[in-house]
Scaffold this motif. Structure first.
Motif, PDB file in Angstrom:
ATOM      1  N   SER A 112      -2.392  15.042 -29.598  1.00 15.07           N
ATOM      2  CA  SER A 112      -2.998  13.791 -29.152  1.00 15.07           C
ATOM      3  C   SER A 112      -1.906  12.780 -28.829  1.00 15.07           C
ATOM      4  CB  SER A 112      -3.919  13.233 -30.249  1.00 15.07           C
ATOM      5  OG  SER A 112      -4.491  12.007 -29.848  1.00 15.07           O
ATOM      6  N   LEU A 113      -2.182  11.949 -27.827  1.00 11.31           N
ATOM      7  CA  LEU A 113      -1.244  10.893 -27.438  1.00 11.31           C
ATOM      8  C   LEU A 113      -2.042   9.658 -27.043  1.00 11.31           C
ATOM      9  CD1 LEU A 113       1.503   9.734 -26.665  1.00 11.31           C
ATOM     10  CD2 LEU A 113       1.362  10.986 -24.505  1.00 11.31           C
ATOM     11  N   THR A 114      -1.813   8.550 -27.760  1.00 10.64           N
ATOM     12  CA  THR A 114      -2.534   7.303 -27.490  1.00 10.64           C
ATOM     13  C   THR A 114      -1.561   6.257 -26.973  1.00 10.64           C
ATOM     14  OG1 THR A 114      -4.121   7.764 -29.259  1.00 10.64           O
ATOM     15  CG2 THR A 114      -3.975   5.494 -28.485  1.00 10.64           C
ATOM     16  N   PHE A 115      -1.882   5.703 -25.798  1.00  9.65           N
ATOM     17  CA  PHE A 115      -1.059   4.677 -25.153  1.00  9.65           C
ATOM     18  C   PHE A 115      -1.957   3.490 -24.884  1.00  9.65           C
ATOM     19  CE2 PHE A 115       0.515   3.039 -20.947  1.00  9.65           C
ATOM     20  CZ  PHE A 115       1.679   2.444 -21.425  1.00  9.65           C
TER      21      PHE A 115
ATOM     22  N   ASP B  13       3.513   6.583 -35.375  1.00  4.73           N
ATOM     23  CA  ASP B  13       3.257   5.307 -34.697  1.00  4.73           C
ATOM     24  C   ASP B  13       4.568   4.665 -34.279  1.00  4.73           C
ATOM     25  OD1 ASP B  13       0.194   4.418 -35.070  1.00  4.73           O
ATOM     26  OD2 ASP B  13       0.823   5.509 -36.854  1.00  4.73           O
ATOM     27  N   PHE B  14       4.559   4.079 -33.094  1.00  5.54           N
ATOM     28  CA  PHE B  14       5.749   3.413 -32.562  1.00  5.54           C
ATOM     29  C   PHE B  14       5.476   1.918 -32.377  1.00  5.54           C
ATOM     30  CE2 PHE B  14       5.827   7.763 -31.142  1.00  5.54           C
ATOM     31  CZ  PHE B  14       7.156   8.144 -31.157  1.00  5.54           C
ATOM     32  N   THR B  15       6.511   1.118 -32.575  1.00  8.08           N
ATOM     33  CA  THR B  15       6.489  -0.276 -32.139  1.00  8.08           C
ATOM     34  C   THR B  15       7.314  -0.354 -30.867  1.00  8.08           C
ATOM     35  OG1 THR B  15       6.243  -1.219 -34.357  1.00  8.08           O
ATOM     36  CG2 THR B  15       7.212  -2.628 -32.674  1.00  8.08           C
ATOM     37  N   VAL B  16       6.717  -0.803 -29.786  1.00  6.74           N
ATOM     38  CA  VAL B  16       7.360  -0.820 -28.476  1.00  6.74           C
ATOM     39  C   VAL B  16       7.937  -2.200 -28.194  1.00  6.74           C
ATOM     40  CG1 VAL B  16       7.009  -0.534 -25.992  1.00  6.74           C
ATOM     41  CG2 VAL B  16       5.846   0.993 -27.618  1.00  6.74           C
ATOM     42  N   ASP B  17       9.199  -2.224 -27.796  1.00  4.10           N
ATOM     43  CA  ASP B  17       9.853  -3.482 -27.423  1.00  4.10           C
ATOM     44  C   ASP B  17       9.458  -3.872 -26.001  1.00  4.10           C
ATOM     45  OD1 ASP B  17      11.174  -3.418 -29.849  1.00  4.10           O
ATOM     46  OD2 ASP B  17      13.001  -2.543 -29.023  1.00  4.10           O
ATOM     47  N   GLY B  18       9.170  -5.151 -25.799  1.00  2.00           N
ATOM     48  CA  GLY B  18       8.936  -5.647 -24.451  1.00  2.00           C
ATOM     49  C   GLY B  18       7.780  -4.982 -23.734  1.00  2.00           C
ATOM     50  N   THR B  19       7.900  -4.919 -22.415  1.00  2.00           N
ATOM     51  CA  THR B  19       6.839  -4.383 -21.563  1.00  2.00           C
ATOM     52  C   THR B  19       7.202  -2.985 -21.067  1.00  2.00           C
ATOM     53  OG1 THR B  19       6.322  -6.613 -20.801  1.00  2.00           O
ATOM     54  CG2 THR B  19       5.458  -4.797 -19.497  1.00  2.00           C
ATOM     55  N   PRO B  20       6.312  -2.001 -21.211  1.00  2.00           N
ATOM     56  CA  PRO B  20       6.583  -0.653 -20.682  1.00  2.00           C
ATOM     57  C   PRO B  20       6.830  -0.699 -19.179  1.00  2.00           C
ATOM     58  CG  PRO B  20       4.678  -0.626 -22.133  1.00  2.00           C
ATOM     59  CD  PRO B  20       5.015  -2.062 -21.898  1.00  2.00           C
TER      60      PRO B  20
ATOM     61  N   LYS C  93       0.542  -0.433 -28.207  1.00  2.00           N
ATOM     62  CA  LYS C  93       0.375   0.487 -29.324  1.00  2.00           C
ATOM     63  C   LYS C  93       0.581   1.905 -28.803  1.00  2.00           C
ATOM     64  CE  LYS C  93      -2.939  -2.441 -31.825  1.00  2.00           C
ATOM     65  NZ  LYS C  93      -4.310  -2.509 -32.409  1.00  2.00           N
ATOM     66  N   LEU C  94       1.437   2.651 -29.479  1.00  2.00           N
ATOM     67  CA  LEU C  94       1.771   4.006 -29.049  1.00  2.00           C
ATOM     68  C   LEU C  94       1.721   4.921 -30.260  1.00  2.00           C
ATOM     69  CD1 LEU C  94       2.791   5.773 -26.658  1.00  2.00           C
ATOM     70  CD2 LEU C  94       5.113   5.235 -27.418  1.00  2.00           C
ATOM     71  N   LYS C  95       1.002   6.032 -30.121  1.00  2.00           N
ATOM     72  CA  LYS C  95       0.826   6.957 -31.245  1.00  2.00           C
ATOM     73  C   LYS C  95       0.788   8.385 -30.728  1.00  2.00           C
ATOM     74  CE  LYS C  95      -2.191   5.911 -34.377  1.00  2.00           C
ATOM     75  NZ  LYS C  95      -3.481   5.661 -35.083  1.00  2.00           N
ATOM     76  N   ALA C  96       1.442   9.286 -31.454  1.00  2.00           N
ATOM     77  CA  ALA C  96       1.422  10.707 -31.105  1.00  2.00           C
ATOM     78  C   ALA C  96       1.057  11.523 -32.334  1.00  2.00           C
ATOM     79  CB  ALA C  96       2.772  11.154 -30.572  1.00  2.00           C
TER      80      ALA C  96
ATOM     81  N   TYR D  27      10.778   1.626 -31.880  1.00  2.00           N
ATOM     82  CA  TYR D  27      11.101   2.254 -33.157  1.00  2.00           C
ATOM     83  C   TYR D  27       9.873   2.990 -33.699  1.00  2.00           C
ATOM     84  CZ  TYR D  27      14.985  -1.098 -33.075  1.00  2.00           C
ATOM     85  OH  TYR D  27      16.094  -1.821 -32.712  1.00  2.00           O
ATOM     86  N   VAL D  28      10.140   4.045 -34.477  1.00  2.00           N
ATOM     87  CA  VAL D  28       9.059   4.671 -35.238  1.00  2.00           C
ATOM     88  C   VAL D  28       8.790   3.787 -36.451  1.00  2.00           C
ATOM     89  CG1 VAL D  28       8.358   6.671 -36.599  1.00  2.00           C
ATOM     90  CG2 VAL D  28       9.656   6.998 -34.476  1.00  2.00           C
ATOM     91  N   THR D  29       7.551   3.356 -36.614  1.00  2.00           N
ATOM     92  CA  THR D  29       7.214   2.458 -37.716  1.00  2.00           C
ATOM     93  C   THR D  29       6.347   3.121 -38.774  1.00  2.00           C
ATOM     94  OG1 THR D  29       5.412   1.605 -36.333  1.00  2.00           O
ATOM     95  CG2 THR D  29       7.455   0.329 -36.406  1.00  2.00           C
ATOM     96  N   GLU D  30       5.766   4.275 -38.465  1.00  2.00           N
ATOM     97  CA  GLU D  30       4.989   5.019 -39.451  1.00  2.00           C
ATOM     98  C   GLU D  30       4.965   6.490 -39.065  1.00  2.00           C
ATOM     99  OE1 GLU D  30       0.545   5.079 -41.571  1.00  2.00           O
ATOM    100  OE2 GLU D  30       1.098   3.483 -40.184  1.00  2.00           O
TER     101      GLU D  30
END
Length: 205
Positions: A37-40, A134-141, A65-68, A115-118
């Motif tokens: 699964s991949l959530t963007f 879970d990732f914390t994404v810097d700025g705008t993709p 929010k980004l999750k794999a 960064y990976v946050t969880e």
């Protein structure tokens, strides 16, 4: 004006590649193996203030929010994800969609840094171990197009390979079957004559 066909994007073709930012000059981005699964989820929070002339809307910066989720495995990628979390290492992340290709053969992708946050690990007795990152994404993709390396197909499935040694030739001196040009081609060199399937009728009669 002719109708334009709407193409459906398949979830199985949305793939995550990652790389520790510090390794950008040493290695290619790598596929997260066995993704399930991949959530963007880019979003912008909004609010409004009531005035005598009506509501005035305000919006915040983009937050993503980004999750794999994937089956836990022994690989450099899975260890790099732990490295990002434990050592607070910045990562580069690509969300690539193999359904969307431009006229140069490049795939549509989102590029992010963060960064990976969880990193949650489930280990049920009757199932494969799984991880949810879970990732914390810097700025705008950022959106763009990229070319996948030849090794990407090998990672996703496997490519045709001949029986030769693969030390110097990754294909084993084999050539993959091309559906558009190879159908119906080839010959039986061991045969010296061809007989018609109709009894008593030879070729050329």
């Amino acid at each position: 004006m002719a109708d334009t066909e709407i193409q459906v994007l398949q979830g199985m073709n949305a793939l995550m590649y990652i790389r520790l930012l510090k390794n950008a000059d040493k290695e290619e981005g790598q596929l997260v193996p066995m993704q399930t699964s991949l959530t963007f989820d880019p979003q912008r929070k909004s609010d409004s203030t009531a005035t005598k002339s009506g509501n005035v809307a305000t919006t915040s910066s983009i937050e993503t929010k980004l999750k794999a989720e994937f089956i836990d495995n022994i690989s450099k990628v899975s260890d790099d994800l732990y490295e990002s979390l434990i050592k607070n290492e910045r990562v580069e992340v690509w969300k690539i969609n193999r359904d969307r290709v431009n006229d140069k053969g490049q795939y549509f992708a989102w590029y992010m840094r963060g960064y990976v946050t969880e990193d949650s690990n489930d280990n049920d007795a009757d199932d494969n171990a799984t991880r949810e990152v879970d990732f914390t994404v810097d700025g705008t993709p950022k959106r763009g197009w990229l070319t996948l390396p030849a090794s990407a197909q090998e990672e996703l499935d496997y490519v045709f390979r001949g029986i030769g040694q693969v030390k110097d030739d990754a294909t084993g001196k084999g050539t993959a079957f091309a559906n558009d040009t190879d159908r119906g081609t080839g010959s039986n060199k061991a045969s010296t004559s061809v007989t018609s399937q109709v009894p008593g009728v030879g070729v050329g009669h």
